[in-house]
Enzyme design. Structure first.
Site, PDB file in Angstrom:
ATOM      1  N   ASN A 201       0.855  -1.191   0.000  1.00  0.00           N
ATOM      2  CA  ASN A 201       0.000   0.000   0.000  1.00  0.00           C
ATOM      3  C   ASN A 201       0.889   1.237   0.000  1.00  0.00           C
ATOM      4  O   ASN A 201       2.032   1.192   0.449  1.00  0.00           O
ATOM      5  CB  ASN A 201      -0.886   0.015   1.253  1.00  0.00           C
ATOM      6  CG  ASN A 201      -1.850   1.181   1.255  1.00  0.00           C
ATOM      7  OD1 ASN A 201      -2.446   1.525   0.232  1.00  0.00           O
ATOM      8  ND2 ASN A 201      -2.012   1.819   2.409  1.00  0.00           N
TER       9      ASN A 201
ATOM     10  N   HIS B 107       0.768   5.318   1.302  1.00  0.00           N
ATOM     11  CA  HIS B 107      -0.001   6.194   2.183  1.00  0.00           C
ATOM     12  C   HIS B 107       0.632   7.584   2.167  1.00  0.00           C
ATOM     13  O   HIS B 107       1.861   7.702   2.236  1.00  0.00           O
ATOM     14  CB  HIS B 107      -0.010   5.624   3.602  1.00  0.00           C
ATOM     15  CG  HIS B 107      -0.891   6.396   4.529  1.00  0.00           C
ATOM     16  ND1 HIS B 107      -2.267   6.300   4.498  1.00  0.00           N
ATOM     17  CD2 HIS B 107      -0.589   7.297   5.486  1.00  0.00           C
ATOM     18  CE1 HIS B 107      -2.773   7.114   5.408  1.00  0.00           C
ATOM     19  NE2 HIS B 107      -1.792   7.727   6.027  1.00  0.00           N
TER      20      HIS B 107
ATOM     21  N   ASP C 112      -3.000   0.849   7.994  1.00  0.00           N
ATOM     22  CA  ASP C 112      -1.834   1.697   7.713  1.00  0.00           C
ATOM     23  C   ASP C 112      -0.673   1.403   8.665  1.00  0.00           C
ATOM     24  O   ASP C 112       0.124   2.281   8.989  1.00  0.00           O
ATOM     25  CB  ASP C 112      -2.201   3.195   7.805  1.00  0.00           C
ATOM     26  CG  ASP C 112      -3.233   3.596   6.757  1.00  0.00           C
ATOM     27  OD1 ASP C 112      -3.224   3.013   5.664  1.00  0.00           O
ATOM     28  OD2 ASP C 112      -4.046   4.495   7.044  1.00  0.00           O
TER      29      ASP C 112
HETATM   30  C1  GRF Z   1      -2.701   8.596  -2.854  1.00  0.00           C
HETATM   31  O1  GRF Z   1      -2.524   9.797  -2.174  1.00  0.00           O
HETATM   32  C2  GRF Z   1      -2.261   7.428  -2.011  1.00  0.00           C
HETATM   33  O2  GRF Z   1      -1.216   7.753  -1.151  1.00  0.00           O
HETATM   34  C3  GRF Z   1      -3.501   7.090  -1.241  1.00  0.00           C
HETATM   35  O3  GRF Z   1      -4.548   7.307  -2.152  1.00  0.00           O
HETATM   36  C4  GRF Z   1      -4.166   8.294  -3.100  1.00  0.00           C
HETATM   37  C5  GRF Z   1      -4.404   7.731  -4.465  1.00  0.00           C
HETATM   38  O4  GRF Z   1      -4.142   8.683  -5.463  1.00  0.00           O
HETATM   39  N1  GRF Z   1      -3.460   5.739  -0.745  1.00  0.00           N
HETATM   40  P1  GRF Z   1      -4.216   8.293  -6.986  1.00  0.00           P
HETATM   41  O5  GRF Z   1      -5.618   7.735  -7.249  1.00  0.00           O
HETATM   42  O6  GRF Z   1      -3.159   7.279  -7.260  1.00  0.00           O
HETATM   43  O7  GRF Z   1      -4.005   9.580  -7.731  1.00  0.00           O
END
Ligand code: GRF
Length: 220
Positions: free
Chosen positions: A114, A116, A152
């Site tokens: 993941n 974050h 997370d």
């Molecule tokens: C990102 O900020 C990521 O860190 C979080 O969700 C967001 C996804 O953004 N988990 P995107 O759809 O890849 O633009």
């Protein structure tokens, strides 16, 4: 269509939104020597723009609407079935706005990543940029981690740390953090694909070495 080669690492990406991280991953696989092959992109939302990005790149897409299921366990069971039909080595969460059941996380133990938008363990959950600004932090960033049952909370793989500027708003900060996300996520996925990164008993290992609690640190 991306060709299947020997030594490729098939990846399934899960998302719910814009998919800019998916795009970064797609772009990184176009270098010619990338071992990563995105086998499918799955969304719980039919209108996720990330699905369009996948279609534009000739990648298989599926939608599984969580609202059509009785509960989290039932949805997650159907999701596992859908993912496993593609037989991926790695599952990548890229803005997948669902809390995953313990059963799902256990099923993909050691092969679920993941990203974050904070320097974990700071600011788990939502509104991370605003919370960093409100706390007066001088540094902020993003983290790639293995997913465990703690939200997370899994072992960190890599973090990118950027300075917070005096004039930053949550939007400007989000924008700069996003740029870093697009660098570190493809990097971590590639490490995994090359068998350099794995989840051991004590945490994440890179090239056989246990990573520090913060993961590999990048300060661009
Ligand atoms: C990102 O900020 C990521 O860190 C979080 O969700 C967001 C996804 O953004 N988990 P995107 O759809 O890849 O633009």
């Amino acid at each position: 269509m991306q060709e299947r080669m020997s030594n490729t690492c098939d990846v399934v990406v899960l998302l719910s939104g814009s998919g800019s991280n998916l795009q970064a991953l797609i772009d990184s696989t176009r270098t010619g020597d990338s071992p990563v092959r995105i086998a499918a992109v799955i969304s719980n939302r039919a209108d996720a723009y990330g699905l369009q990005r996948a279609r534009d790149a000739g990648i298989d897409t599926r939608t599984l609407d969580h609202k059509a299921f009785e509960g989290r366990e039932a949805f997650d069971a159907a999701l596992i079935e859908l993912i496993d039909a593609f037989n991926p080595k790695l599952v990548v969460l890229a803005g997948f706005m669902r809390i995953l059941s313990a059963g799902f996380v256990r099923h993909y133990q050691g092969r679920l990543l993941n990203i974050h938008p904070s320097l974990l363990p700071k600011y788990k959950g939502l509104h991370t940029h605003q919370r960093a600004l409100e706390a007066g932090d001088t540094e902020h960033g993003c983290s790639v981690h293995f997913v465990t049952e703690e939200l997370d909370g899994g072992p960190l793989v890599v973090q990118s740390v950027i300075p917070v500027e005096l004039q930053d708003s949550p939007q400007s900060l989000a924008q700069r953090v996003h740029v870093q996300e697009h660098l570190i996520y493809p990097m971590a996925v590639r490490w995994f694909a090359e068998d350099r990164l794995l989840l051991g008993e004590q945490g994440a290992l890179l090239d056989g070495q246990l990573l520090a609690a913060s993961g590999h640190l990048i300060r661009p």
